[in-house]
Motif scaffolding. Structure first.
Motif, PDB file in Angstrom:
ATOM      1  N   MET A   1       0.948  -1.158   0.100  1.00  9.64           N
ATOM      2  CA  MET A   1      -0.037  -0.029   0.096  1.00  9.64           C
ATOM      3  C   MET A   1       0.797   1.227   0.158  1.00  9.64           C
ATOM      4  SD  MET A   1      -2.603   1.346   2.908  1.00  9.64           S
ATOM      5  CE  MET A   1      -3.397   0.009   3.189  1.00  9.64           C
ATOM      6  N   ARG A   2       0.539   2.317  -0.894  1.00  2.00           N
ATOM      7  CA  ARG A   2       1.064   3.541  -0.767  1.00  2.00           C
ATOM      8  C   ARG A   2      -0.048   4.319  -0.341  1.00  2.00           C
ATOM      9  NH1 ARG A   2       3.583   5.080  -6.247  1.00  2.00           N
ATOM     10  NH2 ARG A   2       5.271   3.742  -5.334  1.00  2.00           N
ATOM     11  N   PHE A   3       0.246   5.258   0.735  1.00  2.00           N
ATOM     12  CA  PHE A   3      -1.053   5.970   1.523  1.00  2.00           C
ATOM     13  C   PHE A   3      -0.457   7.625   1.575  1.00  2.00           C
ATOM     14  CE2 PHE A   3      -2.866   7.955   5.225  1.00  2.00           C
ATOM     15  CZ  PHE A   3      -4.349   7.974   4.758  1.00  2.00           C
ATOM     16  N   TYR A   4      -1.449   8.316   1.026  1.00  2.00           N
ATOM     17  CA  TYR A   4      -1.185   9.794   0.859  1.00  2.00           C
ATOM     18  C   TYR A   4      -2.199  10.374   1.743  1.00  2.00           C
ATOM     19  CZ  TYR A   4       1.017   8.657  -3.672  1.00  2.00           C
ATOM     20  OH  TYR A   4       1.880   8.113  -4.766  1.00  2.00           O
ATOM     21  N   SER A   5      -1.785  11.278   2.607  1.00  3.35           N
ATOM     22  CA  SER A   5      -2.543  12.232   3.174  1.00  3.35           C
ATOM     23  C   SER A   5      -1.881  13.615   3.803  1.00  3.35           C
ATOM     24  CB  SER A   5      -3.143  11.524   4.597  1.00  3.35           C
ATOM     25  OG  SER A   5      -4.191  12.466   5.472  1.00  3.35           O
ATOM     26  N   ASP A   6      -3.072  14.343   4.154  1.00  2.00           N
ATOM     27  CA  ASP A   6      -2.328  15.714   4.703  1.00  2.00           C
ATOM     28  C   ASP A   6      -2.373  15.708   6.174  1.00  2.00           C
ATOM     29  OD1 ASP A   6      -4.839  17.863   5.613  1.00  2.00           O
ATOM     30  OD2 ASP A   6      -5.491  15.801   4.503  1.00  2.00           O
TER      31      ASP A   6
END
Length: 234
Positions: free
Chosen positions: A177-182
């Motif tokens: 999994m590659r996860f993007y969040s701010d």
């Protein structure tokens, strides 16, 4: 099973949150007189900011004020499509679009995982080319949307639980999994991405997330400056 890229939405893909803009969009389009109830929403927002009510309850109150208790599926879907078009035209970081395209080109399965309401997120996600949506679930009474939520607000630890459940249903509990969040509220999901042998990516990070990402050695990307909200903690 292909590797997976999971994106938070508000302030990660979009410049600003989408919940209040959705409510205002709906009221202007479908029920203009409900805009007179805006002061009551300010009261509810203040109650949330001072921890008197939960995020989930805030969403139910906002829905009830601006959309009423029930909305037909056909009416809702038409409005959600129009809102999605406006969101993509005015409220999406070009850098996020480029990264989504790059992940797609890698053959990755693309998923949005967001606390925003599922009933309008699906329209946005579909137009951006995502394969799946994990979001705050809706409650339906046959073919009518109810103002009450259909399950946990997809935020913090609850987002991690909903992603775990989705992975199990998708038959890919071990997918990279590659996860993007701010936002630092997504720390449980960043840690899940690491546990899968994947990658945690702090995108347009809040100060607290930037500090955590720096300490953990997570990749940091900046696609633009998110619009801040006094009601967004940390």
């Amino acid at each position: 099973m292909a590797d997976i890229s999971i994106y938070d939405m508000d302030r990660t893909i979009t410049r600003s949150g989408t919940w209040t803009p959705w409510l205002l969009f709906w009221a202007r389009r479908e029920a203009p007189l409900r805009l007179l109830l805006a002061p009551l929403l300010v009261v509810a927002l203040t109650a949330y900011a001072t921890r008197l009510i939960t995020r989930g309850r805030l969403k139910e109150i906002g829905h009830r004020l601006f959309m009423g208790r029930h909305v037909s599926r056909a009416r809702l879907q038409a409005a959600a499509e129009a809102f999605a078009d406006r969101t993509i035209a005015d409220n999406v970081f070009p850098g996020a679009i480029d990264q989504i395209a790059a992940d797609r080109a890698e053959g990755r399965r693309l998923v949005v995982a967001t606390a925003s309401n599922e009933y309008y997120v699906r329209a946005i996600a579909q137009k951006l080319g995502f394969d799946d949506v994990i979001a705050t679930p809706s409650r339906w009474d046959e073919d009518r949307l109810h103002n009450r939520l259909g399950g946990e607000n997809c935020y913090g630890d609850a987002k991690r639980r909903l992603i775990d459940a989705w992975l199990a249903r998708a038959g890919a509990p071990d997918g990279h999994m590659r996860f993007y969040s701010d936002h630092i509220s997504d720390q449980p999901v960043f840690e899940l991405a690491e546990a899968t042998g994947g990658e945690a990516v702090a995108a347009n990070p809040s100060p607290a997330l930037r500090a955590l990402a720096t300490a953990r050695g997570w990749r940091i990307v900046v696609w633009g400056e998110p619009v801040k909200s006094i009601f967004e903690r940390a």
